[in-house]
Design an enzyme around this catalytic site. Structure first.
Site, PDB file in Angstrom:
ATOM      1  N   HIS A   1       0.848  -1.197   0.000  1.00 49.73           N
ATOM      2  CA  HIS A   1       0.000   0.000   0.000  1.00 49.73           C
ATOM      3  C   HIS A   1       0.881   1.244   0.000  1.00 49.73           C
ATOM      4  O   HIS A   1       2.103   1.171   0.135  1.00 49.73           O
ATOM      5  CB  HIS A   1      -0.933   0.004   1.222  1.00 49.73           C
TER       6      HIS A   1
HETATM    7  P1  TYD Z   1      -1.199  -2.317   8.069  1.00 58.63           P
HETATM    8  O1  TYD Z   1      -0.805  -0.894   8.108  1.00 58.63           O
HETATM    9  O2  TYD Z   1      -2.000  -2.764   6.872  1.00 58.63           O
HETATM   10  O3  TYD Z   1       0.081  -3.236   8.217  1.00 58.63           O
HETATM   11  P2  TYD Z   1       1.232  -3.568   7.165  1.00 58.63           P
HETATM   12  O4  TYD Z   1       1.429  -2.358   6.319  1.00 58.63           O
HETATM   13  O5  TYD Z   1       2.427  -3.888   7.974  1.00 58.63           O
HETATM   14  O6  TYD Z   1       0.794  -4.746   6.378  1.00 58.63           O
HETATM   15  O7  TYD Z   1      -2.009  -2.635   9.393  1.00 58.63           O
HETATM   16  C1  TYD Z   1      -2.414  -3.931   9.761  1.00 58.63           C
HETATM   17  C2  TYD Z   1      -3.611  -3.820  10.698  1.00 58.63           C
HETATM   18  O8  TYD Z   1      -3.273  -3.089  11.876  1.00 58.63           O
HETATM   19  C3  TYD Z   1      -4.803  -3.092  10.084  1.00 58.63           C
HETATM   20  O9  TYD Z   1      -5.984  -3.756  10.512  1.00 58.63           O
HETATM   21  C4  TYD Z   1      -4.761  -1.725  10.698  1.00 58.63           C
HETATM   22  C5  TYD Z   1      -4.114  -1.956  12.039  1.00 58.63           C
HETATM   23  N1  TYD Z   1      -3.278  -0.811  12.490  1.00 58.63           N
HETATM   24  C6  TYD Z   1      -3.741   0.039  13.474  1.00 58.63           C
HETATM   25  O10 TYD Z   1      -4.845  -0.130  14.029  1.00 58.63           O
HETATM   26  N2  TYD Z   1      -2.949   1.080  13.873  1.00 58.63           N
HETATM   27  C7  TYD Z   1      -1.739   1.319  13.292  1.00 58.63           C
HETATM   28  O11 TYD Z   1      -1.049   2.281  13.679  1.00 58.63           O
HETATM   29  C8  TYD Z   1      -1.271   0.437  12.246  1.00 58.63           C
HETATM   30  C9  TYD Z   1       0.041   0.650  11.579  1.00 58.63           C
HETATM   31  C10 TYD Z   1      -2.082  -0.609  11.888  1.00 58.63           C
END
Ligand code: TYD
Length: 140
Positions: A52
């Site tokens: 993303h």
């Molecule tokens: P995501 O940012 O998609 O993780 P990555 O980029 O490492 O794959 O986040 C994964 C999950 O965690 C998603 O459900 C959102 C949640 N999340 C939060 O609630 N707060 C945060 O600060 C972050 C980074 C993620």
């Protein structure tokens, strides 16, 4: 530090026979005020994180332990560049508007992520084509 460009940032390293120490200060070692800190750990072998871009959020990523690859694409058509992180005394600065993936996590690796904004689901772009189109149109 340029806020527009992806860059590897070497952090201060205080070598000490009692153990080493490194430091990150906002607006000094990272070009933004740190609003949020999270970390990624216990990643099963073969998993990929990310996939993303953020419209506004900037990040700084450090491998506090172990190793992993951060693949970044700023949407300028030159494609993805892989930044292997495997030491706790440097990190990669990821400006806003960059597509990113994290993969090849070693066993017991620990990824520290410093962010410039609070968690905001609306800030995410999950569709690569949307990301490229927004880049082309100068929207991000
Ligand atoms: P995501 O940012 O998609 O993780 P990555 O980029 O490492 O794959 O986040 C994964 C999950 O965690 C998603 O459900 C959102 C949640 N999340 C939060 O609630 N707060 C945060 O600060 C972050 C980074 C993620």
């Amino acid at each position: 530090m340029h806020k527009e460009s992806i860059q590897i940032v070497e952090l201060p390293k205080l070598l000490d026979r009692r153990g080493n120490l490194s430091i990150i200060e906002e607006l000094k070692n990272v070009p933004f005020e740190i609003k949020r800190v999270y970390w990624i750990y216990d990643v099963p072998g073969g998993e990929v994180r990310g996939g993303h871009a953020y419209k506004e959020n900037e990040e700084f990523i450090v491998a506090l332990s172990g190793s992993f690859d951060v693949s970044l694409d700023n949407g300028d058509g030159s494609g993805e560049t892989v930044y292997p992180l495997n030491r706790s005394y440097y990190g990669v600065y990821v400006p806003k508007g960059v597509w990113r993936r994290m993969e090849n996590f070693s066993t017991n690796s620990l990824a520290l992520v410093l962010s410039s904004t609070s968690y905001e689901p609306e800030d995410y772009l999950f569709d690569y084509e949307d990301f490229i189109n927004m880049k082309i149109n100068g929207e991000i």
